[in-house]
Design a protein around this motif. Sequence first.
Motif, PDB file in Angstrom:
ATOM      1  N   MET A   1       0.836  -1.192   0.000  1.00 33.27           N
ATOM      2  CA  MET A   1       0.000   0.000   0.000  1.00 33.27           C
ATOM      3  C   MET A   1       0.880   1.254   0.000  1.00 33.27           C
ATOM      4  O   MET A   1       1.893   1.307   0.691  1.00 33.27           O
ATOM      5  CB  MET A   1      -0.910  -0.009   1.245  1.00 33.27           C
ATOM      6  CG  MET A   1      -1.982   1.053   1.233  1.00 33.27           C
ATOM      7  SD  MET A   1      -3.092   0.944   2.677  1.00 33.27           S
ATOM      8  CE  MET A   1      -3.850  -0.646   2.361  1.00 33.27           C
ATOM      9  N   HIS A  31       4.858  -1.502   3.415  1.00 35.30           N
ATOM     10  CA  HIS A  31       4.162  -0.401   2.759  1.00 35.30           C
ATOM     11  C   HIS A  31       5.158   0.678   2.323  1.00 35.30           C
ATOM     12  O   HIS A  31       6.278   0.742   2.821  1.00 35.30           O
ATOM     13  CB  HIS A  31       3.144   0.225   3.713  1.00 35.30           C
ATOM     14  CG  HIS A  31       2.125  -0.727   4.239  1.00 35.30           C
ATOM     15  ND1 HIS A  31       1.136  -1.294   3.453  1.00 35.30           N
ATOM     16  CD2 HIS A  31       1.939  -1.247   5.487  1.00 35.30           C
ATOM     17  CE1 HIS A  31       0.394  -2.099   4.179  1.00 35.30           C
ATOM     18  NE2 HIS A  31       0.867  -2.082   5.422  1.00 35.30           N
ATOM     19  N   ASP A  57      -2.807   5.366  -1.910  1.00 36.57           N
ATOM     20  CA  ASP A  57      -3.970   4.531  -1.600  1.00 36.57           C
ATOM     21  C   ASP A  57      -4.709   5.007  -0.353  1.00 36.57           C
ATOM     22  O   ASP A  57      -5.916   4.783  -0.207  1.00 36.57           O
ATOM     23  CB  ASP A  57      -3.526   3.080  -1.372  1.00 36.57           C
ATOM     24  CG  ASP A  57      -2.823   2.502  -2.587  1.00 36.57           C
ATOM     25  OD1 ASP A  57      -3.449   2.485  -3.663  1.00 36.57           O
ATOM     26  OD2 ASP A  57      -1.662   2.079  -2.458  1.00 36.57           O
ATOM     27  N   ALA A  58      -3.984   5.627   0.582  1.00 41.57           N
ATOM     28  CA  ALA A  58      -4.573   6.096   1.838  1.00 41.57           C
ATOM     29  C   ALA A  58      -3.637   7.139   2.434  1.00 41.57           C
ATOM     30  O   ALA A  58      -2.524   7.346   1.948  1.00 41.57           O
ATOM     31  CB  ALA A  58      -4.778   4.936   2.806  1.00 41.57           C
ATOM     32  N   ARG A 108     -11.098   7.414   9.191  1.00 37.70           N
ATOM     33  CA  ARG A 108     -11.364   5.988   9.372  1.00 37.70           C
ATOM     34  C   ARG A 108     -11.039   5.563  10.805  1.00 37.70           C
ATOM     35  O   ARG A 108     -11.671   4.681  11.347  1.00 37.70           O
ATOM     36  CB  ARG A 108     -10.533   5.181   8.366  1.00 37.70           C
ATOM     37  CG  ARG A 108     -10.890   3.696   8.274  1.00 37.70           C
ATOM     38  CD  ARG A 108     -12.243   3.488   7.622  1.00 37.70           C
ATOM     39  NE  ARG A 108     -12.304   3.966   6.252  1.00 37.70           N
ATOM     40  CZ  ARG A 108     -11.974   3.235   5.178  1.00 37.70           C
ATOM     41  NH1 ARG A 108     -11.516   1.999   5.322  1.00 37.70           N
ATOM     42  NH2 ARG A 108     -12.099   3.745   3.964  1.00 37.70           N
ATOM     43  N   GLN A 254       0.767  -0.725  12.173  1.00 34.98           N
ATOM     44  CA  GLN A 254       0.603  -1.658  11.065  1.00 34.98           C
ATOM     45  C   GLN A 254      -0.824  -2.192  11.015  1.00 34.98           C
ATOM     46  O   GLN A 254      -1.404  -2.371   9.938  1.00 34.98           O
ATOM     47  CB  GLN A 254       1.619  -2.797  11.206  1.00 34.98           C
ATOM     48  CG  GLN A 254       3.057  -2.337  10.985  1.00 34.98           C
ATOM     49  CD  GLN A 254       4.075  -3.416  11.286  1.00 34.98           C
ATOM     50  OE1 GLN A 254       3.753  -4.467  11.829  1.00 34.98           O
ATOM     51  NE2 GLN A 254       5.335  -3.160  10.933  1.00 34.98           N
ATOM     52  N   LEU A 258      -4.288  -1.593   8.145  1.00 35.24           N
ATOM     53  CA  LEU A 258      -5.131  -2.659   7.572  1.00 35.24           C
ATOM     54  C   LEU A 258      -6.591  -2.222   7.445  1.00 35.24           C
ATOM     55  O   LEU A 258      -7.342  -2.778   6.656  1.00 35.24           O
ATOM     56  CB  LEU A 258      -5.030  -3.910   8.437  1.00 35.24           C
ATOM     57  CG  LEU A 258      -3.650  -4.595   8.478  1.00 35.24           C
ATOM     58  CD1 LEU A 258      -3.690  -5.798   9.404  1.00 35.24           C
ATOM     59  CD2 LEU A 258      -3.204  -5.012   7.076  1.00 35.24           C
ATOM     60  N   ARG A 259      -6.987  -1.207   8.236  1.00 37.55           N
ATOM     61  CA  ARG A 259      -8.366  -0.731   8.173  1.00 37.55           C
ATOM     62  C   ARG A 259      -8.655   0.015   6.869  1.00 37.55           C
ATOM     63  O   ARG A 259      -9.821   0.277   6.549  1.00 37.55           O
ATOM     64  CB  ARG A 259      -8.666   0.188   9.364  1.00 37.55           C
ATOM     65  CG  ARG A 259      -8.502  -0.495  10.715  1.00 37.55           C
ATOM     66  CD  ARG A 259      -9.013   0.389  11.838  1.00 37.55           C
ATOM     67  NE  ARG A 259      -8.749  -0.203  13.132  1.00 37.55           N
ATOM     68  CZ  ARG A 259      -9.170   0.292  14.292  1.00 37.55           C
ATOM     69  NH1 ARG A 259      -9.891   1.416  14.282  1.00 37.55           N
ATOM     70  NH2 ARG A 259      -8.882  -0.290  15.447  1.00 37.55           N
ATOM     71  N   PHE A 260      -7.619   0.382   6.142  1.00 33.93           N
ATOM     72  CA  PHE A 260      -7.825   1.048   4.863  1.00 33.93           C
ATOM     73  C   PHE A 260      -8.234   0.056   3.784  1.00 33.93           C
ATOM     74  O   PHE A 260      -8.725   0.441   2.730  1.00 33.93           O
ATOM     75  CB  PHE A 260      -6.543   1.753   4.418  1.00 33.93           C
ATOM     76  CG  PHE A 260      -6.156   2.947   5.271  1.00 33.93           C
ATOM     77  CD1 PHE A 260      -7.107   3.882   5.641  1.00 33.93           C
ATOM     78  CD2 PHE A 260      -4.857   3.120   5.676  1.00 33.93           C
ATOM     79  CE1 PHE A 260      -6.756   4.990   6.411  1.00 33.93           C
ATOM     80  CE2 PHE A 260      -4.490   4.221   6.437  1.00 33.93           C
ATOM     81  CZ  PHE A 260      -5.445   5.154   6.807  1.00 33.93           C
ATOM     82  N   GLN A 261      -7.980  -1.205   4.021  1.00 34.79           N
ATOM     83  CA  GLN A 261      -8.198  -2.210   2.972  1.00 34.79           C
ATOM     84  C   GLN A 261      -9.658  -2.637   2.892  1.00 34.79           C
ATOM     85  O   GLN A 261     -10.405  -2.511   3.837  1.00 34.79           O
ATOM     86  CB  GLN A 261      -7.294  -3.426   3.235  1.00 34.79           C
ATOM     87  CG  GLN A 261      -5.817  -3.085   3.163  1.00 34.79           C
ATOM     88  CD  GLN A 261      -4.926  -4.267   3.475  1.00 34.79           C
ATOM     89  OE1 GLN A 261      -5.322  -5.204   4.143  1.00 34.79           O
ATOM     90  NE2 GLN A 261      -3.682  -4.200   3.016  1.00 34.79           N
TER      91      GLN A 261
END
Length: 261
Positions: A1, A31, A57-58, A108, A254, A258-261
């Motif tokens: 990412m 990342h 991506d984020a 988020r 880290q 993962l919450r962005f996915q």
Amino acid sequence: MRLLLLACLRAQTGNATTAARIQNHLHAAGHVCVLKDAFMYESPTEIANLTSTEKFDAALAIHLYKGGRLLQGSRIPFGIIFGGTDINEDIRFEEKHRVMGAVLGEARFAVAFTVKMKELAAAEWVDPLFTNEVKEKVKRAPGVHLLKEMPQDDLHAAMKRCFAVVNSSISEGMSAAILEAMDLDIPVLARNIPGNAAIINHKETGLLFSDPQEFVVLSKSLMNDPIMEREIVARAKDYVKKHHSWESERKAYQNFVLRFQ
């Protein structure tokens, strides 16, 4: 990412070192994390163009207002990391308060360094002038010397040669200088404000003072009681290992990503 991290990146400041540390954590997880100085941008439109052009991506931002406001309406998901100025200063101004609330509504997730900071934020939602003032006061204070910023390794070497580290801030989120001193086995004397009291248990992991007179009394007691000094240093070291470990922080950031996915 591919991640964007917005922060105020003035050299040798708490924000800059925190941002670099977070970047390191995310790189270790595979990342790509790109640091950008929030002061270089003026509007969300500029950041929107940046994230589109460089294919992010984020995003993450340190400080709800200084960094977070630039991510409002972002086309990519983002998370927010509180800074001390958010809760202690910016919150007092109506427009900044409104913007920070809006940013939290879009984020988020949000990261607070202390429980107290989290509670204050929850209760509220679900600078150069000051620098000059400090310099002028230092000039009039005998025995006090103002040093310029220095690389972290040099700073730590200087700290190790000191008897104690003093934090006299009137506003703190989570003082990296205090935690670094604890980890370096140096006793800490700090002003009794919420940010400092959240990480120092008085006479257990450090000493908290409320006024100059109390600072003098506590300093003398520390200098004259080597047993108390050793006990404070040992307990402070244990506290840092238990509550502020580098490994735990890395794992937490880290997992946040993962919450962005």
